[in-house]
Motif scaffolding. Structure first.
Motif, PDB file in Angstrom:
ATOM      1  N   LEU A 173     -15.475 -57.948 -30.047  1.00  0.00           N
ATOM      2  CA  LEU A 173     -16.135 -57.637 -31.311  1.00  0.00           C
ATOM      3  C   LEU A 173     -17.656 -57.711 -31.165  1.00  0.00           C
ATOM      4  CD1 LEU A 173     -16.137 -57.190 -34.410  1.00  0.00           C
ATOM      5  CD2 LEU A 173     -15.887 -59.676 -34.648  1.00  0.00           C
ATOM      6  N   LEU A 174     -18.158 -58.728 -30.494  1.00  0.00           N
ATOM      7  CA  LEU A 174     -19.601 -58.907 -30.353  1.00  0.00           C
ATOM      8  C   LEU A 174     -20.237 -57.784 -29.533  1.00  0.00           C
ATOM      9  CD1 LEU A 174     -22.222 -60.537 -30.618  1.00  0.00           C
ATOM     10  CD2 LEU A 174     -21.504 -61.862 -28.609  1.00  0.00           C
ATOM     11  N   VAL A 175     -19.707 -57.527 -28.341  1.00  0.00           N
ATOM     12  CA  VAL A 175     -20.322 -56.531 -27.458  1.00  0.00           C
ATOM     13  C   VAL A 175     -20.197 -55.135 -28.047  1.00  0.00           C
ATOM     14  CG1 VAL A 175     -20.305 -55.504 -25.155  1.00  0.00           C
ATOM     15  CG2 VAL A 175     -19.929 -57.962 -25.417  1.00  0.00           C
ATOM     16  N   MET A 176     -19.064 -54.826 -28.650  1.00  0.00           N
ATOM     17  CA  MET A 176     -18.890 -53.502 -29.238  1.00  0.00           C
ATOM     18  C   MET A 176     -19.795 -53.307 -30.456  1.00  0.00           C
ATOM     19  SD  MET A 176     -16.949 -51.541 -27.515  1.00  0.00           S
ATOM     20  CE  MET A 176     -17.836 -52.263 -26.146  1.00  0.00           C
ATOM     21  N   SER A 177     -20.051 -54.369 -31.202  1.00  0.00           N
ATOM     22  CA  SER A 177     -20.951 -54.263 -32.357  1.00  0.00           C
ATOM     23  C   SER A 177     -22.375 -53.964 -31.900  1.00  0.00           C
ATOM     24  CB  SER A 177     -20.921 -55.563 -33.167  1.00  0.00           C
ATOM     25  OG  SER A 177     -19.643 -55.807 -33.697  1.00  0.00           O
ATOM     26  N   VAL A 178     -22.821 -54.639 -30.850  1.00  0.00           N
ATOM     27  CA  VAL A 178     -24.153 -54.374 -30.305  1.00  0.00           C
ATOM     28  C   VAL A 178     -24.224 -52.944 -29.775  1.00  0.00           C
ATOM     29  CG1 VAL A 178     -25.838 -55.039 -28.558  1.00  0.00           C
ATOM     30  CG2 VAL A 178     -24.548 -56.804 -29.771  1.00  0.00           C
ATOM     31  N   THR A 179     -23.148 -52.502 -29.111  1.00  0.00           N
ATOM     32  CA  THR A 179     -23.089 -51.123 -28.610  1.00  0.00           C
ATOM     33  C   THR A 179     -23.205 -50.125 -29.750  1.00  0.00           C
ATOM     34  OG1 THR A 179     -21.664 -51.831 -26.771  1.00  0.00           O
ATOM     35  CG2 THR A 179     -21.698 -49.482 -27.301  1.00  0.00           C
ATOM     36  N   ALA A 180     -22.497 -50.379 -30.843  1.00  0.00           N
ATOM     37  CA  ALA A 180     -22.545 -49.473 -31.995  1.00  0.00           C
ATOM     38  C   ALA A 180     -23.954 -49.377 -32.574  1.00  0.00           C
ATOM     39  CB  ALA A 180     -21.565 -49.951 -33.072  1.00  0.00           C
ATOM     40  N   VAL A 181     -24.673 -50.491 -32.609  1.00  0.00           N
ATOM     41  CA  VAL A 181     -26.047 -50.479 -33.119  1.00  0.00           C
ATOM     42  C   VAL A 181     -26.953 -49.658 -32.197  1.00  0.00           C
ATOM     43  CG1 VAL A 181     -28.083 -51.913 -33.589  1.00  0.00           C
ATOM     44  CG2 VAL A 181     -25.821 -52.668 -34.358  1.00  0.00           C
ATOM     45  N   ALA A 182     -26.787 -49.831 -30.885  1.00  0.00           N
ATOM     46  CA  ALA A 182     -27.596 -49.067 -29.927  1.00  0.00           C
ATOM     47  C   ALA A 182     -27.348 -47.569 -30.080  1.00  0.00           C
ATOM     48  CB  ALA A 182     -27.284 -49.514 -28.503  1.00  0.00           C
ATOM     49  N   PHE A 183     -26.086 -47.165 -30.261  1.00  0.00           N
ATOM     50  CA  PHE A 183     -25.761 -45.752 -30.444  1.00  0.00           C
ATOM     51  C   PHE A 183     -26.271 -45.242 -31.803  1.00  0.00           C
ATOM     52  CE2 PHE A 183     -21.847 -45.795 -27.416  1.00  0.00           C
ATOM     53  CZ  PHE A 183     -22.699 -45.918 -26.341  1.00  0.00           C
ATOM     54  N   LEU A 184     -26.271 -46.122 -32.810  1.00  0.00           N
ATOM     55  CA  LEU A 184     -26.807 -45.734 -34.109  1.00  0.00           C
ATOM     56  C   LEU A 184     -28.296 -45.398 -34.004  1.00  0.00           C
ATOM     57  CD1 LEU A 184     -26.659 -45.470 -37.213  1.00  0.00           C
ATOM     58  CD2 LEU A 184     -27.056 -47.947 -37.345  1.00  0.00           C
ATOM     59  N   LEU A 185     -29.064 -46.238 -33.311  1.00  0.00           N
ATOM     60  CA  LEU A 185     -30.487 -45.960 -33.114  1.00  0.00           C
ATOM     61  C   LEU A 185     -30.683 -44.655 -32.350  1.00  0.00           C
ATOM     62  CD1 LEU A 185     -31.811 -49.536 -32.210  1.00  0.00           C
ATOM     63  CD2 LEU A 185     -32.140 -48.285 -34.348  1.00  0.00           C
ATOM     64  N   ALA A 186     -29.849 -44.441 -31.320  1.00  0.00           N
ATOM     65  CA  ALA A 186     -29.951 -43.191 -30.559  1.00  0.00           C
ATOM     66  C   ALA A 186     -29.648 -41.993 -31.453  1.00  0.00           C
ATOM     67  CB  ALA A 186     -28.994 -43.225 -29.370  1.00  0.00           C
ATOM     68  N   GLY A 187     -28.647 -42.141 -32.328  1.00  0.00           N
ATOM     69  CA  GLY A 187     -28.306 -41.044 -33.215  1.00  0.00           C
ATOM     70  C   GLY A 187     -29.420 -40.713 -34.194  1.00  0.00           C
ATOM     71  N   LEU A 188     -30.175 -41.714 -34.595  1.00  0.00           N
ATOM     72  CA  LEU A 188     -31.277 -41.488 -35.528  1.00  0.00           C
ATOM     73  C   LEU A 188     -32.494 -40.863 -34.848  1.00  0.00           C
ATOM     74  CD1 LEU A 188     -31.106 -44.837 -37.550  1.00  0.00           C
ATOM     75  CD2 LEU A 188     -30.299 -42.579 -38.274  1.00  0.00           C
ATOM     76  N   VAL A 189     -32.656 -41.091 -33.550  1.00  0.00           N
ATOM     77  CA  VAL A 189     -33.880 -40.683 -32.851  1.00  0.00           C
ATOM     78  C   VAL A 189     -33.660 -39.511 -31.899  1.00  0.00           C
ATOM     79  CG1 VAL A 189     -35.669 -41.452 -31.222  1.00  0.00           C
ATOM     80  CG2 VAL A 189     -34.882 -42.991 -33.039  1.00  0.00           C
ATOM     81  N   CYS A 190     -32.541 -39.499 -31.177  1.00  0.00           N
ATOM     82  CA  CYS A 190     -32.373 -38.596 -30.027  1.00  0.00           C
ATOM     83  C   CYS A 190     -31.741 -37.264 -30.407  1.00  0.00           C
ATOM     84  CB  CYS A 190     -31.559 -39.282 -28.934  1.00  0.00           C
ATOM     85  SG  CYS A 190     -32.328 -40.765 -28.275  1.00  0.00           S
ATOM     86  N   ARG A 191     -32.442 -36.478 -31.192  1.00  0.00           N
ATOM     87  CA  ARG A 191     -32.020 -35.110 -31.459  1.00  0.00           C
ATOM     88  C   ARG A 191     -32.671 -34.172 -30.443  1.00  0.00           C
ATOM     89  NH1 ARG A 191     -36.432 -32.698 -33.404  1.00  0.00           N
ATOM     90  NH2 ARG A 191     -37.940 -33.926 -34.597  1.00  0.00           N
ATOM     91  N   ARG A 192     -32.215 -32.930 -30.424  1.00  0.00           N
ATOM     92  CA  ARG A 192     -32.889 -31.931 -29.601  1.00  0.00           C
ATOM     93  C   ARG A 192     -34.263 -31.638 -30.195  1.00  0.00           C
ATOM     94  NH1 ARG A 192     -27.601 -30.112 -29.505  1.00  0.00           N
ATOM     95  NH2 ARG A 192     -26.693 -29.885 -27.433  1.00  0.00           N
ATOM     96  N   PRO A 193     -35.270 -31.361 -29.356  1.00  0.00           N
ATOM     97  CA  PRO A 193     -36.591 -31.012 -29.891  1.00  0.00           C
ATOM     98  C   PRO A 193     -36.563 -29.660 -30.593  1.00  0.00           C
ATOM     99  CG  PRO A 193     -36.536 -30.708 -27.512  1.00  0.00           C
ATOM    100  CD  PRO A 193     -35.253 -31.384 -27.878  1.00  0.00           C
TER     101      PRO A 193
END
Length: 398
Positions: A173-193
């Motif tokens: 639960l702990l490691v997967m929750s941290v992973t989900a947060v990291a992917f959430l930040l990537a989803g908010l920032v890492c779009r195609r230019p």
């Protein structure tokens, strides 16, 4: 409000995308390749035999490489942010899933979706981030693959610690929750230019493209070359610790020596990126494979003095080849099919990821020595070097 000055190739926004992408990359490869650490704790927690769990982890590796590769190919029209946010959502939903499953079938479903989410995030990040760069593409790709390398280095001991201290379900639960947060930040920032063209091909058109691509000698050679450019390390990982122990190292020393390969590769991931910006990704990639071949060749020598040199050269080759294959294939094929291109070659890597570890283990078990295993590893890197060199000799933009 965004301006043209703020969003341009190699600009400040580009480096923000690369940094966030590097952080998210930490959580991609590290978990699937920690399956050896999962085996005993999960076996005890769920009352499942280690052999049966091996099947569960094989499913995870299949979806991580092959499944995500197919998502990359047929999801090339999708918005990258939406896909990354979906990966975050799936990972977040899986975080408490072990509290709900008790059977081997339930575990297989959890790890199948986990592998797919982690692998898809890798494919998206690896294909989208380099498109934010022009002059510094190699360095930026090196940066995100430093995150990838850090994951391979730090996540296995993190998993070992949390599973031992917290238990299987709370640790997951702990490691997967941290992973989900990291992917959430990537989803908010890492779009195609904004300036990057994106494929509008339908599924039928993509199948036609794949059929046309698969019929070309260039693609066939490059598919084999990229697959073998990773197969040599997958082979080596199956017997390296035992090999180093047979050369006189303690068990802890042998594990540390194998870990040192990863440590050197982290450094070379950045260095190879800068080298690619100077001499080109093709030359830098082939130079990395040459260094790996030289290091593996030194493993035939039984003298202790050769081992540190071999480890250094292998780490150098691993970091460079792992980092530069994406800039390489993106210069060979049309970048508008970015996720499709990365997805296709992720499938190639996945095929060898399933086949090479058993081959490496069996070659040692049945011969009683490491000579055949080293020879297979050496042959894999040489054929990969030759096949990639020939396959990239004439760029194509299919």
């Amino acid at each position: 409000m965004r301006t043209d000055d703020q969003e341009r190739p190699d600009g400040r926004r580009s480096w923000l995308v690369a940094i966030v992408g590097a952080v998210a990359m930490v959580f991609t490869f590290g978990t699937p390749l920690s399956y050896g650490i999962f085996r005993a704790p999960f076996s005890d927690a769920f009352g499942v035999s280690p052999l049966a769990l091996s099947g569960v982890f094989a499913v995870m590796l299949f979806t991580f490489f092959i499944g995500s590769g197919l998502v990359g190919v047929f999801g090339t029209r999708l918005d990258s942010r939406l896909v990354l946010l979906a990966c975050s959502l799936v990972t977040g939903l899986l975080a408490p899933a072990l509290y709900l499953v008790e059977s081997i079938a339930g575990l297989a479903v959890v790890f199948a979706f986990l592998g797919l989410a982690l692998g898809t995030a890798f494919v998206l990040l690896a294909s989208v981030v380099p498109r934010w760069f022009d002059r510094r593409r190699g360095a930026a790709t090196g940066l995100i693959f430093v995150g990838n390398g850090l994951g391979l280095t730090v996540l296995p001991p993190i998993w070992q610690l949390v599973l031992a201290e917290l238990g299987v379900r709370p640790g997951f639960l702990l490691v997967m929750s941290v992973t989900a947060v990291a992917f959430l930040l990537a989803g908010l920032v890492c779009r195609r230019p904004q300036w990057a063209e994106q494929s509008t091909a339908t599924a039928g058109e993509l199948l036609e493209w794949l059929a046309r691509l698969g019929g070309t000698r260039t693609f066939q050679l490059l598919f084999v070359g990229i697959a073998l450019s990773f197969a040599w390390y997958q082979l080596l990982a199956a017997y390296a610790v035992d090999l180093f122990a047979s050369r006189g190292l303690t068990e802890a020393g042998a594990s540390a020596a194998f870990g040192l390969i990863g440590g050197v590769s982290i450094i070379s991931r950045i260095g190879s990126g800068y080298l690619a910006d100077v001499v080109g990704s093709r030359r830098a990639f082939l130079a990395s494979l040459t260094a790996a071949a030289a290091g593996i060749g030194l493993l035939f020598a039984s003298t202790d003095s050769m081992l540190p040199i071999a480890i250094f050269l292998i780490g150098l080759g691993l970091g460079g080849s792992a980092t530069l294959y994406i800039p390489l294939v993106m210069t060979i094929y049309s970048p508008e099919k970015d996720t499709a291109i990365v997805g296709v070659f992720n499938i190639a890597i996945g095929v060898t990821a399933l086949a090479m570890p058993p081959l490496g283990t069996a070659s040692v078990a049945y011969t009683g020595s490491f000579t055949i295993a080293i020879a297979l590893t050496f042959a894999a890197v040489l054929v990969g070097l030759w096949s990639t060199a020939v396959g990239t000799a004439r760029p194509s933009h299919a």
